[in-house]
Scaffold this motif. Structure first.
Motif, PDB file in Angstrom:
ATOM      1  N   LYS A 298       8.982  -4.137   0.379  1.00 36.06           N
ATOM      2  CA  LYS A 298       8.496  -4.533  -0.901  1.00 36.06           C
ATOM      3  C   LYS A 298       6.858  -3.881  -1.311  1.00 36.06           C
ATOM      4  O   LYS A 298       5.787  -4.018  -0.297  1.00 36.06           O
ATOM      5  CB  LYS A 298       8.479  -6.108  -1.347  1.00 36.06           C
ATOM      6  CG  LYS A 298       9.420  -6.440  -1.556  1.00 36.06           C
ATOM      7  CD  LYS A 298       9.796  -7.703  -2.157  1.00 36.06           C
ATOM      8  CE  LYS A 298      11.336  -8.951  -2.731  1.00 36.06           C
ATOM      9  NZ  LYS A 298      11.444 -10.059  -2.799  1.00 36.06           N
ATOM     10  N   GLU A 299       6.541  -3.234  -2.789  1.00 33.12           N
ATOM     11  CA  GLU A 299       5.583  -2.518  -2.056  1.00 33.12           C
ATOM     12  C   GLU A 299       4.050  -3.069  -2.812  1.00 33.12           C
ATOM     13  O   GLU A 299       3.056  -3.205  -2.003  1.00 33.12           O
ATOM     14  CB  GLU A 299       5.322  -1.694  -4.060  1.00 33.12           C
ATOM     15  CG  GLU A 299       4.065  -1.180  -4.061  1.00 33.12           C
ATOM     16  CD  GLU A 299       4.307  -0.404  -5.851  1.00 33.12           C
ATOM     17  OE1 GLU A 299       4.159  -0.589  -6.042  1.00 33.12           O
ATOM     18  OE2 GLU A 299       4.255   0.111  -6.004  1.00 33.12           O
ATOM     19  N   ASN A 300       4.404  -4.605  -3.277  1.00 32.46           N
ATOM     20  CA  ASN A 300       3.868  -5.887  -2.326  1.00 32.46           C
ATOM     21  C   ASN A 300       3.519  -6.541  -1.232  1.00 32.46           C
ATOM     22  O   ASN A 300       2.315  -6.605  -1.009  1.00 32.46           O
ATOM     23  CB  ASN A 300       3.321  -7.063  -3.855  1.00 32.46           C
ATOM     24  CG  ASN A 300       3.597  -6.915  -5.393  1.00 32.46           C
ATOM     25  OD1 ASN A 300       2.651  -5.998  -5.641  1.00 32.46           O
ATOM     26  ND2 ASN A 300       4.406  -7.600  -5.572  1.00 32.46           N
ATOM     27  N   MET A 301       4.273  -6.239  -1.097  1.00 28.01           N
ATOM     28  CA  MET A 301       4.025  -7.143   0.894  1.00 28.01           C
ATOM     29  C   MET A 301       2.899  -5.517   1.356  1.00 28.01           C
ATOM     30  O   MET A 301       1.941  -5.593   2.351  1.00 28.01           O
ATOM     31  CB  MET A 301       5.511  -6.814   1.552  1.00 28.01           C
ATOM     32  CG  MET A 301       6.000  -8.236   1.276  1.00 28.01           C
ATOM     33  SD  MET A 301       7.533  -7.799   1.682  1.00 28.01           S
ATOM     34  CE  MET A 301       7.261  -8.499   3.393  1.00 28.01           C
TER      35      MET A 301
ATOM     36  N   SER B   4      -1.677   5.982  -3.123  1.00 30.29           N
ATOM     37  CA  SER B   4      -0.647   6.996  -2.899  1.00 30.29           C
ATOM     38  C   SER B   4       1.083   5.536  -2.696  1.00 30.29           C
ATOM     39  O   SER B   4       1.552   6.603  -3.912  1.00 30.29           O
ATOM     40  CB  SER B   4      -0.695   7.166  -0.958  1.00 30.29           C
ATOM     41  OG  SER B   4      -1.664   8.202  -1.418  1.00 30.29           O
ATOM     42  N   VAL B   5       0.498   4.924  -1.970  1.00 34.19           N
ATOM     43  CA  VAL B   5       1.878   4.062  -2.740  1.00 34.19           C
ATOM     44  C   VAL B   5       2.296   3.576  -3.998  1.00 34.19           C
ATOM     45  O   VAL B   5       3.325   3.423  -4.613  1.00 34.19           O
ATOM     46  CB  VAL B   5       1.825   2.563  -1.822  1.00 34.19           C
ATOM     47  CG1 VAL B   5       2.624   1.494  -1.843  1.00 34.19           C
ATOM     48  CG2 VAL B   5       1.661   2.669  -0.526  1.00 34.19           C
TER      49      VAL B   5
ATOM     50  N   ASP C 187       4.057   8.243  -3.413  1.00 32.65           N
ATOM     51  CA  ASP C 187       3.617   9.328  -2.370  1.00 32.65           C
ATOM     52  C   ASP C 187       3.361   8.246  -1.554  1.00 32.65           C
ATOM     53  O   ASP C 187       2.811   8.560  -0.168  1.00 32.65           O
ATOM     54  CB  ASP C 187       2.396   9.484  -3.153  1.00 32.65           C
ATOM     55  CG  ASP C 187       1.904  10.912  -2.015  1.00 32.65           C
ATOM     56  OD1 ASP C 187       2.618  11.443  -0.924  1.00 32.65           O
ATOM     57  OD2 ASP C 187       1.832  11.672  -2.046  1.00 32.65           O
ATOM     58  N   TYR C 188       4.315   7.577  -0.258  1.00 39.56           N
ATOM     59  CA  TYR C 188       4.866   6.856   0.863  1.00 39.56           C
ATOM     60  C   TYR C 188       4.120   8.226   2.287  1.00 39.56           C
ATOM     61  O   TYR C 188       3.464   7.604   2.641  1.00 39.56           O
ATOM     62  CB  TYR C 188       6.043   6.507   0.715  1.00 39.56           C
ATOM     63  CG  TYR C 188       6.459   5.543  -0.227  1.00 39.56           C
ATOM     64  CD1 TYR C 188       5.514   4.359  -0.626  1.00 39.56           C
ATOM     65  CD2 TYR C 188       7.507   5.920  -1.002  1.00 39.56           C
ATOM     66  CE1 TYR C 188       5.762   3.238  -1.558  1.00 39.56           C
ATOM     67  CE2 TYR C 188       8.188   4.579  -2.392  1.00 39.56           C
ATOM     68  CZ  TYR C 188       6.639   3.872  -1.754  1.00 39.56           C
ATOM     69  OH  TYR C 188       7.482   3.228  -3.183  1.00 39.56           O
TER      70      TYR C 188
END
Length: 72
Positions: free
Chosen positions: A2-5, A26-27, A31-32
């Motif tokens: 997850k993005e928050n993690m 970036s996240v 833009d991973y």
């Protein structure tokens, strides 16, 4: 993941604030690949710093050893 993690984990990396900010941005923008590349570059920088510190420690160990021999 997850993005928050990911964003929380980035804060615990020990990277510079500027680097962490670029990775977070970036996240957040999706833009991973860029975030991954920034992490790789940051990792390389940390490894270089660690190797530099190892040289300093070896130098200190050498001094300790020689001073110990001189004091005996």
């Amino acid at each position: 993941m997850k993005e928050n993690m990911i964003l929380t984990a980035v804060e615990e990396t020990g990277l510079s604030e500027e680097n962490k900010r670029e990775i977070r941005n970036s996240v957040k923008s999706g833009d991973y690949l860029r975030a991954r590349n920034l992490l790789h570059n940051g990792r390389d920088t940390l490894i270089a710093e660690i190797h530099g510190k190892e040289e300093e420690v070896r130098h200190i160990d050498w001094l300790i050893y020689n001073l110990g021999r001189a004091g005996s």
